[in-house]
Write a protein that holds these residues in place. Structure first.
Motif, PDB file in Angstrom:
ATOM      1  N   VAL A   6       0.863  -1.185   0.000  1.00  0.00           N
ATOM      2  CA  VAL A   6       0.000   0.000   0.000  1.00  0.00           C
ATOM      3  C   VAL A   6       0.894   1.228   0.000  1.00  0.00           C
ATOM      4  CG1 VAL A   6      -1.639   1.385   1.334  1.00  0.00           C
ATOM      5  CG2 VAL A   6      -1.945  -1.082   1.177  1.00  0.00           C
ATOM      6  N   ARG A  38       0.613   5.316   0.376  1.00  0.00           N
ATOM      7  CA  ARG A  38      -0.244   6.453   0.702  1.00  0.00           C
ATOM      8  C   ARG A  38       0.518   7.714   0.323  1.00  0.00           C
ATOM      9  NH1 ARG A  38      -4.363   4.110   3.298  1.00  0.00           N
ATOM     10  NH2 ARG A  38      -3.929   2.166   4.437  1.00  0.00           N
ATOM     11  N   THR A  66       3.027  -7.586   4.828  1.00  0.00           N
ATOM     12  CA  THR A  66       2.503  -6.395   4.166  1.00  0.00           C
ATOM     13  C   THR A  66       3.501  -5.243   4.259  1.00  0.00           C
ATOM     14  OG1 THR A  66       1.293  -5.254   5.929  1.00  0.00           O
ATOM     15  CG2 THR A  66       0.167  -7.081   4.835  1.00  0.00           C
ATOM     16  N   GLU A  92       3.581  -0.960   3.828  1.00  0.00           N
ATOM     17  CA  GLU A  92       2.812   0.269   3.667  1.00  0.00           C
ATOM     18  C   GLU A  92       3.772   1.452   3.702  1.00  0.00           C
ATOM     19  OE1 GLU A  92      -0.599   2.590   6.227  1.00  0.00           O
ATOM     20  OE2 GLU A  92      -0.775   0.413   6.013  1.00  0.00           O
ATOM     21  N   THR A 108       3.999   5.023   4.207  1.00  0.00           N
ATOM     22  CA  THR A 108       3.186   6.107   4.754  1.00  0.00           C
ATOM     23  C   THR A 108       3.962   6.924   5.773  1.00  0.00           C
ATOM     24  OG1 THR A 108       1.065   6.580   5.818  1.00  0.00           O
ATOM     25  CG2 THR A 108       2.229   4.605   6.548  1.00  0.00           C
ATOM     26  N   ARG A 163      -5.830  -3.205   7.051  1.00  0.00           N
ATOM     27  CA  ARG A 163      -4.612  -3.928   6.710  1.00  0.00           C
ATOM     28  C   ARG A 163      -4.540  -5.286   7.405  1.00  0.00           C
ATOM     29  NH1 ARG A 163      -3.490  -3.790   2.618  1.00  0.00           N
ATOM     30  NH2 ARG A 163      -1.292  -4.300   2.853  1.00  0.00           N
ATOM     31  N   THR A 176       1.462  -3.140  14.692  1.00  0.00           N
ATOM     32  CA  THR A 176       2.163  -2.554  13.558  1.00  0.00           C
ATOM     33  C   THR A 176       3.493  -1.966  14.003  1.00  0.00           C
ATOM     34  OG1 THR A 176       1.949  -1.056  11.657  1.00  0.00           O
ATOM     35  CG2 THR A 176       1.135  -0.236  13.773  1.00  0.00           C
TER      36      THR A 176
END
Length: 446
Positions: A76, A78, A314, A316, A318, A328, A353
């Motif tokens: 992902v 962002r 995963t 991300e 960001t 997520r 996370t």
């Protein structure tokens, strides 16, 4: 020598332990209330030198586009007005070619294999336990294309003498019995039997206890505000509790390392890549993984840690945002329930996370800097747990003025500055036995 280590994650604590063993007076500083409370807290649990490879591989752009369109996307992005993000992404793409991939993977495997052997020696010396298992990593493929592409990495593994074996779908259950129930979803898998697993948080806390017994001082709840110096030498660490001084300084602050050393002209291309994990209790041991299963499609690892299952993965992009996004969790839930439907209780899972400190070439930044008493141990990405023991040992030997067991070339910040290392590292032999009670390993990297 008095040494200050900044950061009490698995990298910082490992470094402090080896420095203390070498006879140094060591102080560890961290803003948290104890060790391993940030990135090291709930990672995937893998000690996986065989799986060490840079994200920047040929075809990365096409893969990224595909990932971004998947229902359970492993990636992902962002978008934000963050020059560091876009600079890091550009450098990542510049490394996504055959030549760079082979060079970077070679460097990563070198330190990862060394670190795994140092961890074994450390375990033998201290008797430390941390829900460890030594049953390898099984990378599973859902498509024939993925399985065919495995030859790409197997060539590098073979060159370094890293053991592996390829299995068709019927052979997977001989490695991971629970996968026999879902074998029709898989094409095959690559087994890396030399890999290990374990609870990084448990390891780091217990190693911190060993380090404290060797005289290491841990100062928790201390906010680090910056480094003082004249540009050629660090003279102190500025904190909310005053300025602390030492003879040498090690920055092991993960994604926060670049900001700290920027004032000394060091531009570290380390960017935080946010990852997520689940930790759930095992309900049916026969339906749980025996070790680590890495789902190649979703880039998610499912690992057994004692009576728990850890599901991690995963990516991300960001920045430093630590928001725990429930959206997520979907990919993690999907992979563990798809591969191990009877293994654990998702309703009781802890969702977490953390920020992985990634370099665009995948290789960590370990060793001396152009600032004569400043050393770095950062940028390990998803492989901090894998590379911790070896990275700590390398730093301790370097600061002690001793020859390192593996060549530091390509591992230090000098690969970005273009400058030569301040001193040669004359030996590339793996000798964890030297100067201590470790057993000789006798392996060599060619």
């Amino acid at each position: 020598m008095r040494v200050i280590v900044l950061g009490s994650g698995v990298i910082g604590v490992s470094t402090a332990y080896y420095l203390a063993r070498a006879g140094h007076e060591v102080t560890v500083i961290d803003r948290q209330d104890g060790p391993a409370l940030e990135t090291s807290y709930a990672n995937a649990g893998e000690v996986s030198p065989g799986y060490s490879a840079p994200w920047a591989a040929p075809g990365l752009m096409l893969k990224a586009v595909k990932w971004l369109t998947m229902k359970h996307s492993p990636l992902v992005i962002r978008p934000k007005l963050d020059p560091a993000l876009w600079s890091w992404c550009l450098k990542l793409l510049m490394n996504a070619n055959e030549t760079s991939y082979q060079l970077n993977k070679t460097r990563m495997v070198r330190i990862a294999e060394y670190s795994r052997d140092c961890l074994k020696a450390l375990r033998a010396e201290t008797g430390i336990t941390y829900d460890e298992r030594t049953k390898g990593t099984l990378q599973v493929f859902r498509t024939q294309k993925q399985m065919d592409s495995a030859g790409y990495d197997m060539a590098v593994l073979e060159r370094f003498g890293v053991p592996f074996s390829l299995h068709d779908r019927n052979g997977l259950s001989s490695v991971e019995p629970a996968l026999g129930m879902v074998k029709d979803k898989l094409v095959g898998g690559l087994l890396l039997p030399g890999d290990e697993t374990g609870d990084c948080f448990m390891f780091t806390n217990r190693l911190a206890d060993f380090a404290a017994k060797r005289g290491v001082t841990f100062r928790y709840g201390v906010t680090i505000r910056g480094l003082e110096g004249d540009g050629t030498k660090v003279t102190g660490v500025v904190t909310d509790q005053g300025t602390l001084t030492a003879d040498a300084y090690v920055v092991a602050m993960g994604s926060y390392s670049p900001k700290l050393v920027k004032g000394f002209g060091l531009k570290l291309p380390v960017y935080p890549v946010k990852g997520y994990s689940l930790t759930l209790p095992i309900t049916d041991p026969s339906g749980a993984p025996e070790s680590t299963v890495m789902d190649e499609t979703h880039k998610i690892a499912v690992t057994r840690l004692g009576d728990r299952i850890r599901v991690g993965g995963t990516a991300e992009l960001t920045g430093f945002d630590l928001t725990l996004r429930q959206s997520r969790r979907g990919p993690l839930d999907h992979v563990v329930s798809d591969l191990f439907p009877r293994g654990g209780d998702l309703s009781k899972a802890e969702f977490w996370t953390g920020l992985r400190p990634n370099t665009p070439d995948g290789t960590p930044i370990v060793g001396p800097t152009p600032v004569k008493n400043l050393f770095l141990n950062t940028g390990h990405g998803t492989l901090g747990w894998t590379m911790a023991a070896g990275s700590g040992r390398l730093l301790a030997d370097t600061i002690s003025g001793l020859p390192t067991d593996i060549d530091l070339d390509g591992l230090t910040v000098h690969r970005y500055t273009g400058e030569a290392l301040p001193a040669p590292t004359p030996s590339a032999r793996w000798r964890c036995a030297r100067r201590d009670s470790f057993s000789p390993l006798g392996r060599r990297l060619g």
